[in-house]
Design a protein around this motif. Structure first.
Motif, PDB file in Angstrom:
ATOM      1  N   GLY A  83       0.772  -1.205   0.000  1.00  0.00           N
ATOM      2  CA  GLY A  83       0.000   0.000   0.000  1.00  0.00           C
ATOM      3  C   GLY A  83       0.810   1.265   0.000  1.00  0.00           C
ATOM      4  N   GLY A  84       1.341   2.025   0.149  1.00  0.00           N
ATOM      5  CA  GLY A  84       2.181   3.191   0.235  1.00  0.00           C
ATOM      6  C   GLY A  84       2.332   3.710   1.632  1.00  0.00           C
ATOM      7  N   SER A  85       3.087   4.707   1.776  1.00  0.00           N
ATOM      8  CA  SER A  85       3.333   5.260   3.101  1.00  0.00           C
ATOM      9  C   SER A  85       2.149   6.115   3.545  1.00  0.00           C
ATOM     10  N   GLU A  86       2.115   6.330   4.822  1.00  0.00           N
ATOM     11  CA  GLU A  86       1.024   7.145   5.360  1.00  0.00           C
ATOM     12  C   GLU A  86       1.372   8.622   5.379  1.00  0.00           C
ATOM     13  N   GLY A  87       2.547   8.974   4.907  1.00  0.00           N
ATOM     14  CA  GLY A  87       2.924  10.374   4.851  1.00  0.00           C
ATOM     15  C   GLY A  87       3.389  10.904   6.190  1.00  0.00           C
ATOM     16  N   TYR A  88       3.216  12.189   6.393  1.00  0.00           N
ATOM     17  CA  TYR A  88       3.717  12.860   7.577  1.00  0.00           C
ATOM     18  C   TYR A  88       2.734  12.787   8.746  1.00  0.00           C
ATOM     19  N   THR A  89       3.263  13.104   9.906  1.00  0.00           N
ATOM     20  CA  THR A  89       2.450  13.213  11.114  1.00  0.00           C
ATOM     21  C   THR A  89       2.534  14.653  11.597  1.00  0.00           C
ATOM     22  N   VAL A  90       1.405  15.229  11.952  1.00  0.00           N
ATOM     23  CA  VAL A  90       1.390  16.575  12.521  1.00  0.00           C
ATOM     24  C   VAL A  90       1.583  16.417  14.032  1.00  0.00           C
ATOM     25  N   PRO A  91       2.576  17.088  14.603  1.00  0.00           N
ATOM     26  CA  PRO A  91       2.799  16.968  16.046  1.00  0.00           C
ATOM     27  C   PRO A  91       1.708  17.679  16.847  1.00  0.00           C
ATOM     28  N   ILE A 103      -2.044  22.210  19.950  1.00  0.00           N
ATOM     29  CA  ILE A 103      -3.320  22.225  19.235  1.00  0.00           C
ATOM     30  C   ILE A 103      -3.580  20.810  18.720  1.00  0.00           C
ATOM     31  N   ASP A 104      -4.822  20.408  18.706  1.00  0.00           N
ATOM     32  CA  ASP A 104      -5.192  19.084  18.231  1.00  0.00           C
ATOM     33  C   ASP A 104      -4.696  18.909  16.794  1.00  0.00           C
ATOM     34  N   PRO A 105      -3.845  17.903  16.541  1.00  0.00           N
ATOM     35  CA  PRO A 105      -3.320  17.701  15.186  1.00  0.00           C
ATOM     36  C   PRO A 105      -4.410  17.497  14.132  1.00  0.00           C
ATOM     37  N   GLY A 106      -5.569  16.993  14.527  1.00  0.00           N
ATOM     38  CA  GLY A 106      -6.660  16.797  13.580  1.00  0.00           C
ATOM     39  C   GLY A 106      -7.152  18.100  12.973  1.00  0.00           C
ATOM     40  N   PHE A 107      -7.176  19.177  13.771  1.00  0.00           N
ATOM     41  CA  PHE A 107      -7.585  20.486  13.257  1.00  0.00           C
ATOM     42  C   PHE A 107      -6.592  20.997  12.212  1.00  0.00           C
ATOM     43  N   VAL A 108      -5.304  20.751  12.460  1.00  0.00           N
ATOM     44  CA  VAL A 108      -4.258  21.202  11.553  1.00  0.00           C
ATOM     45  C   VAL A 108      -4.267  20.357  10.283  1.00  0.00           C
ATOM     46  N   ARG A 109      -4.297  19.053  10.469  1.00  0.00           N
ATOM     47  CA  ARG A 109      -4.198  18.105   9.340  1.00  0.00           C
ATOM     48  C   ARG A 109      -5.321  18.308   8.325  1.00  0.00           C
ATOM     49  N   ALA A 110      -6.502  18.707   8.807  1.00  0.00           N
ATOM     50  CA  ALA A 110      -7.650  18.906   7.915  1.00  0.00           C
ATOM     51  C   ALA A 110      -7.410  20.019   6.894  1.00  0.00           C
ATOM     52  N   ARG A 120     -13.630  25.989   4.461  1.00  0.00           N
ATOM     53  CA  ARG A 120     -14.063  27.106   5.282  1.00  0.00           C
ATOM     54  C   ARG A 120     -14.455  26.636   6.683  1.00  0.00           C
ATOM     55  N   GLU A 121     -15.224  25.573   6.757  1.00  0.00           N
ATOM     56  CA  GLU A 121     -15.645  25.036   8.056  1.00  0.00           C
ATOM     57  C   GLU A 121     -14.448  24.495   8.840  1.00  0.00           C
ATOM     58  N   GLU A 122     -13.540  23.812   8.149  1.00  0.00           N
ATOM     59  CA  GLU A 122     -12.344  23.287   8.805  1.00  0.00           C
ATOM     60  C   GLU A 122     -11.468  24.436   9.305  1.00  0.00           C
ATOM     61  N   LEU A 123     -11.352  25.476   8.514  1.00  0.00           N
ATOM     62  CA  LEU A 123     -10.562  26.646   8.897  1.00  0.00           C
ATOM     63  C   LEU A 123     -11.168  27.314  10.126  1.00  0.00           C
ATOM     64  N   GLU A 124     -12.475  27.435  10.156  1.00  0.00           N
ATOM     65  CA  GLU A 124     -13.144  28.041  11.302  1.00  0.00           C
ATOM     66  C   GLU A 124     -12.925  27.212  12.566  1.00  0.00           C
ATOM     67  N   PHE A 134     -10.401  25.189  13.196  1.00  0.00           N
ATOM     68  CA  PHE A 134      -9.002  25.349  13.571  1.00  0.00           C
ATOM     69  C   PHE A 134      -8.784  26.682  14.292  1.00  0.00           C
ATOM     70  N   ALA A 135      -9.288  27.767  13.714  1.00  0.00           N
ATOM     71  CA  ALA A 135      -9.094  29.108  14.294  1.00  0.00           C
ATOM     72  C   ALA A 135      -9.726  29.208  15.677  1.00  0.00           C
ATOM     73  N   GLU A 136     -10.911  28.643  15.842  1.00  0.00           N
ATOM     74  CA  GLU A 136     -11.582  28.691  17.142  1.00  0.00           C
ATOM     75  C   GLU A 136     -10.783  27.938  18.201  1.00  0.00           C
ATOM     76  N   ALA A 137     -10.176  26.824  17.831  1.00  0.00           N
ATOM     77  CA  ALA A 137      -9.354  26.055  18.771  1.00  0.00           C
ATOM     78  C   ALA A 137      -8.019  26.755  19.034  1.00  0.00           C
ATOM     79  N   TYR A 138      -7.462  27.396  18.027  1.00  0.00           N
ATOM     80  CA  TYR A 138      -6.155  28.034  18.138  1.00  0.00           C
ATOM     81  C   TYR A 138      -6.204  29.326  18.960  1.00  0.00           C
ATOM     82  N   LEU A 139      -7.286  30.084  18.830  1.00  0.00           N
ATOM     83  CA  LEU A 139      -7.389  31.415  19.438  1.00  0.00           C
ATOM     84  C   LEU A 139      -7.020  31.459  20.921  1.00  0.00           C
ATOM     85  N   PRO A 140      -7.637  30.676  21.805  1.00  0.00           N
ATOM     86  CA  PRO A 140      -7.272  30.791  23.228  1.00  0.00           C
ATOM     87  C   PRO A 140      -5.839  30.356  23.516  1.00  0.00           C
ATOM     88  N   VAL A 141      -5.354  29.399  22.770  1.00  0.00           N
ATOM     89  CA  VAL A 141      -3.963  28.928  22.943  1.00  0.00           C
ATOM     90  C   VAL A 141      -2.991  30.021  22.522  1.00  0.00           C
TER      91      VAL A 141
END
Length: 181
Positions: free
Chosen positions: A28-36, A44-51, A159-163, A165-172
């Motif tokens: 199958g191929g590699s899974e690529g990179y991992t977001v720390p 920040i939750d890597p899922g918000f970034v990865r999206a 747009r929804e993913e960006l929103e 991410f931004a909402e999670a990032y703001l307080p941090v």
């Protein structure tokens, strides 16, 4: 004949990889990179970034301080800048929607967001202004996020993913720059 030399199913492959703690190839191929879990000093939750990022092999995050009141974090995949995050402490006080409306090339389809003191989300960009206290002085913390590869003609949910991410990032981001509400 056993399974030796043949590709295993995803569950068996995952169990084998965990047990042996070695990378697997050929099935199958590699899974690529991992977001720390921490990028540019921000947890920040890597899922918000990865999206917001494309597939690829190599992820990099580079934080650059610009003067005393501004930082820039560039997230890259395979050497291509994909996501830019700028934070300003004491960036001035202005109306985010008015600012966006005056710059239609940068802010396509701007709308007020439900988070932050004064936040605008547009196609591929977020601008959030938030009064705070820094060293006993009232200032404005500005969060400016840009998805560099965004295609305004594509309605792919960025747009929804960006929103999110931004909402999670703001307080941090505010806390890490020393801004208190």
């Amino acid at each position: 004949m056993g399974t030796r030399g043949k590709c295993r199913g995803p569950r068996a492959t995952a169990l084998l990889a965990a047990a042996l703690a070695i990378p697997l190839s050929g099935c199958g191929g590699s899974e690529g990179y991992t977001v720390p879990e921490e990028i540019c000093g921000r947890k920040i939750d890597p899922g918000f970034v990865r999206a917001l990022l494309p597939e690829g092999e190599r992820f990099e995050a580079e934080m650059t301080p610009i003067g005393d009141n501004m930082t820039r974090c560039m997230l890259s995949v395979d050497g291509q800048r994909e996501l830019g995050i700028r934070e300003y402490r004491d960036g001035g006080d202005f109306d985010a929607m008015e600012f966006a409306a005056e710059r239609p090339r940068r802010f396509r389809n701007p709308e007020k967001a439900s988070f932050g003191a004064d936040t605008v989300v547009s196609d591929g960009k977020v601008l959030s202004l938030n009064p705070c206290t820094y060293q006993e002085e009232r200032v404005v913390y500005i969060l400016d996020i840009t998805v560099n590869r965004f295609d305004a003609d594509s309605s792919d949910g960025w747009r929804e993913e960006l929103e999110r991410f931004a909402e999670a990032y703001l307080p941090v981001g505010m806390a890490e720059t020393g801004c208190e509400e």
